[in-house]
Design a protein around this motif. Structure first.
Motif, mmCIF file in Angstrom:
data_model
loop_
_atom_site.group_PDB
_atom_site.id
_atom_site.type_symbol
_atom_site.label_atom_id
_atom_site.label_comp_id
_atom_site.label_asym_id
_atom_site.label_seq_id
_atom_site.Cartn_x
_atom_site.Cartn_y
_atom_site.Cartn_z
ATOM 1 N N ILE A 11 0.852 -1.187 0.000
ATOM 2 C CA ILE A 11 0.000 0.000 0.000
ATOM 3 C C ILE A 11 0.886 1.236 0.000
ATOM 4 C CG2 ILE A 11 -1.696 1.358 1.288
ATOM 5 C CD1 ILE A 11 -2.479 -1.227 2.737
ATOM 6 N N ALA A 12 0.522 2.217 -0.808
ATOM 7 C CA ALA A 12 1.094 3.562 -0.680
ATOM 8 C C ALA A 12 0.014 4.384 0.009
ATOM 9 C CB ALA A 12 1.429 4.150 -2.035
ATOM 10 N N LEU A 13 0.396 4.995 1.100
ATOM 11 C CA LEU A 13 -0.567 5.726 1.920
ATOM 12 C C LEU A 13 -0.119 7.183 1.999
ATOM 13 C CD1 LEU A 13 -3.035 5.139 3.755
ATOM 14 C CD2 LEU A 13 -1.428 4.795 5.621
ATOM 15 N N TYR A 14 -0.930 8.086 1.454
ATOM 16 C CA TYR A 14 -0.641 9.515 1.548
ATOM 17 C C TYR A 14 -1.356 10.050 2.777
ATOM 18 C CZ TYR A 14 1.244 9.215 -3.144
ATOM 19 O OH TYR A 14 2.010 8.881 -4.237
ATOM 20 N N VAL A 15 -0.582 10.685 3.664
ATOM 21 C CA VAL A 15 -1.140 11.155 4.934
ATOM 22 C C VAL A 15 -0.696 12.587 5.204
ATOM 23 C CG1 VAL A 15 -1.211 8.838 5.953
ATOM 24 C CG2 VAL A 15 0.823 10.262 6.275
ATOM 25 N N GLU A 16 -1.430 13.252 6.093
ATOM 26 C CA GLU A 16 -1.013 14.581 6.539
ATOM 27 C C GLU A 16 0.291 14.439 7.313
ATOM 28 O OE1 GLU A 16 -4.284 16.109 8.813
ATOM 29 O OE2 GLU A 16 -5.642 16.086 7.086
#
Length: 170
Positions: A11-16
């Motif tokens: 998974i690639a997870l874009y987060v703050e």
């Protein structure tokens, strides 16, 4: 489709990019007893957004639950399933080979040349190798180093990945 098959899923997870987000994400995995195989975090081209590359071993049903749970987190901007996508992936590895003879040191240099990795530090009877290869090639390297040398320390970082431009990646 075999939904019960356990395999590595990415998974690639874009987060703050905020304090505590990593703890929340890893807490989600530990609370549900999902074992992380690999987790790397770094900022993106936007300083307020980080990207996590996560590997978890699970079946299809569990993986779908993981993605849904990640999508419900306020700090998560985007979840990208990389599992069956063409990607470029590398893993950082350092290997310290200690108490070597001159002949063993020469062999370490030959191994470095064969694997196209770097010798980044050296002393009279020791050296450090730096590898940025795929997980599989790093596994092969580790196996050879363990077989060839008596005293080694190995440190591996998690893999980072980026979606490819075509179907000929990995």
């Amino acid at each position: 489709m075999d939904t019960g098959k356990m395999k590595n899923r990415w998974i690639a997870l874009y987060v703050e990019n905020q304090v505590g987000v990593l703890a929340k994400v890893s807490g989600l995995f530990s609370a549900k007893c999902y074992n992380l195989q690999s987790l790397t975090v770094g900022t993106t081209e936007h300083t307020d957004i980080s990207r996590m590359t996560i590997c978890v071993t699970s079946d299809d049903v569990t993986f779908e639950q993981i993605k849904k749970q990640l999508n419900t987190m306020v700090e998560v901007i985007k979840v990208v399933d990389l599992t069956d996508m063409p990607i470029h992936m590398k893993e950082v590895l350092f290997a310290k080979i200690k108490s070597v003879t001159p002949e063993e040191k020469a062999e370490a240099y030959r191994i470095a040349e064969t694997f196209k990795i770097r010798v980044v530090d050296t002393d009279v009877d020791a050296l450090i190798l730096e590898s940025c290869l795929t997980e599989r090639k790093n596994n092969d390297l580790c196996q050879l180093l363990r077989k060839t040398f008596k005293r080694i320390d190995i440190v591996r970082g998690g893999a980072v990945a980026m979606e490819g431009l075509s179907t000929s990646c990995r």
